[in-house]
Scaffold this motif. Structure first.
Motif, PDB file in Angstrom:
ATOM      1  N   LEU A   7       0.838  -1.195   0.000  1.00  0.00           N
ATOM      2  CA  LEU A   7       0.000   0.000   0.000  1.00  0.00           C
ATOM      3  C   LEU A   7       0.876   1.250   0.000  1.00  0.00           C
ATOM      4  CD1 LEU A   7      -2.767   1.377   0.179  1.00  0.00           C
ATOM      5  CD2 LEU A   7      -2.570   1.198   2.682  1.00  0.00           C
ATOM      6  N   GLY A   8       1.919   1.266   0.821  1.00  0.00           N
ATOM      7  CA  GLY A   8       2.821   2.412   0.879  1.00  0.00           C
ATOM      8  C   GLY A   8       3.513   2.663  -0.450  1.00  0.00           C
ATOM      9  N   GLU A   9       3.985   1.612  -1.076  1.00  0.00           N
ATOM     10  CA  GLU A   9       4.642   1.758  -2.376  1.00  0.00           C
ATOM     11  C   GLU A   9       3.665   2.243  -3.441  1.00  0.00           C
ATOM     12  OE1 GLU A   9       6.572  -1.933  -3.233  1.00  0.00           O
ATOM     13  OE2 GLU A   9       8.155  -1.573  -1.769  1.00  0.00           O
ATOM     14  N   ARG A  10       2.451   1.702  -3.421  1.00  0.00           N
ATOM     15  CA  ARG A  10       1.444   2.160  -4.382  1.00  0.00           C
ATOM     16  C   ARG A  10       1.098   3.628  -4.126  1.00  0.00           C
ATOM     17  NH1 ARG A  10      -3.593  -0.634  -4.295  1.00  0.00           N
ATOM     18  NH2 ARG A  10      -3.183  -0.935  -2.098  1.00  0.00           N
ATOM     19  N   GLY A  11       1.044   4.017  -2.855  1.00  0.00           N
ATOM     20  CA  GLY A  11       0.774   5.404  -2.518  1.00  0.00           C
ATOM     21  C   GLY A  11       1.870   6.340  -3.005  1.00  0.00           C
ATOM     22  N   GLU A  12       3.121   5.934  -2.844  1.00  0.00           N
ATOM     23  CA  GLU A  12       4.226   6.764  -3.338  1.00  0.00           C
ATOM     24  C   GLU A  12       4.198   6.868  -4.862  1.00  0.00           C
ATOM     25  OE1 GLU A  12       8.101   6.010  -1.747  1.00  0.00           O
ATOM     26  OE2 GLU A  12       7.366   6.108   0.314  1.00  0.00           O
ATOM     27  N   ASP A  13       3.872   5.774  -5.533  1.00  0.00           N
ATOM     28  CA  ASP A  13       3.742   5.818  -6.999  1.00  0.00           C
ATOM     29  C   ASP A  13       2.624   6.790  -7.405  1.00  0.00           C
ATOM     30  OD1 ASP A  13       5.772   3.945  -7.300  1.00  0.00           O
ATOM     31  OD2 ASP A  13       4.386   2.257  -7.654  1.00  0.00           O
ATOM     32  N   ALA A  14       1.491   6.715  -6.702  1.00  0.00           N
ATOM     33  CA  ALA A  14       0.361   7.604  -6.998  1.00  0.00           C
ATOM     34  C   ALA A  14       0.719   9.057  -6.692  1.00  0.00           C
ATOM     35  CB  ALA A  14      -0.867   7.171  -6.203  1.00  0.00           C
ATOM     36  N   ALA A  15       1.461   9.290  -5.616  1.00  0.00           N
ATOM     37  CA  ALA A  15       1.879  10.648  -5.269  1.00  0.00           C
ATOM     38  C   ALA A  15       2.801  11.214  -6.350  1.00  0.00           C
ATOM     39  CB  ALA A  15       2.572  10.660  -3.906  1.00  0.00           C
ATOM     40  N   ALA A  16       3.740  10.402  -6.815  1.00  0.00           N
ATOM     41  CA  ALA A  16       4.647  10.855  -7.879  1.00  0.00           C
ATOM     42  C   ALA A  16       3.863  11.160  -9.152  1.00  0.00           C
ATOM     43  CB  ALA A  16       5.719   9.793  -8.138  1.00  0.00           C
ATOM     44  N   ALA A  17       2.889  10.335  -9.483  1.00  0.00           N
ATOM     45  CA  ALA A  17       2.059  10.571 -10.667  1.00  0.00           C
ATOM     46  C   ALA A  17       1.221  11.843 -10.493  1.00  0.00           C
ATOM     47  CB  ALA A  17       1.159   9.371 -10.932  1.00  0.00           C
TER      48      ALA A  17
END
Length: 117
Positions: A7-17
């Motif tokens: 979840l944290g990694e997906r959140g960081e990916d979404a934040a970068a996007a």
């Protein structure tokens, strides 16, 4: 990989996007030094911005941004200056933003708070 890390990694990916969608340039992710880690370092077109990302699956236990205590904010500022020093960037040219993400059916809801410390 456990569910929270995913979840944290997906959140960081979404934040970068999200930041890229705002026209920002993501310069680095997960920058580390002996004192800690910065999630995202970006440039908003004017200055460098360190972005701390907090991701939650719901707000049942509070808003993700509530995890940023005054002590954590001081630490983020210190790490931002450490990054700036390592990259030859004047410390006055670095801000610190917070990105709180909560999952929804289609991805994430993003709460972006500028210049927190």
């Amino acid at each position: 990989m456990n569910a929270n890390k995913s979840l944290g990694e997906r959140g960081e990916d979404a934040a970068a996007a999200y930041l890229a969608g705002q026209g920002w340039t993501v310069l680095e992710r997960n920058w580390r030094c002996s004192e800690g880690e910065l999630d995202i370092i970006a440039h908003d077109g004017v200055r460098h911005v360190v972005c701390e990302v907090k991701t939650r699956s719901s707000t049942d236990y509070g808003d993700p941004l509530e995890a940023i205590t005054p002590r954590k904010a001081v630490r983020l500022r210190r790490l931002a200056w450490r990054w700036a020093s390592a990259r030859g960037v004047p410390k006055d040219d670095v801000g610190v933003d917070l990105l709180g993400l909560v999952t929804d059916r289609d991805g994430f809801i993003v709460d972006h708070v500028r210049e927190v410390c």
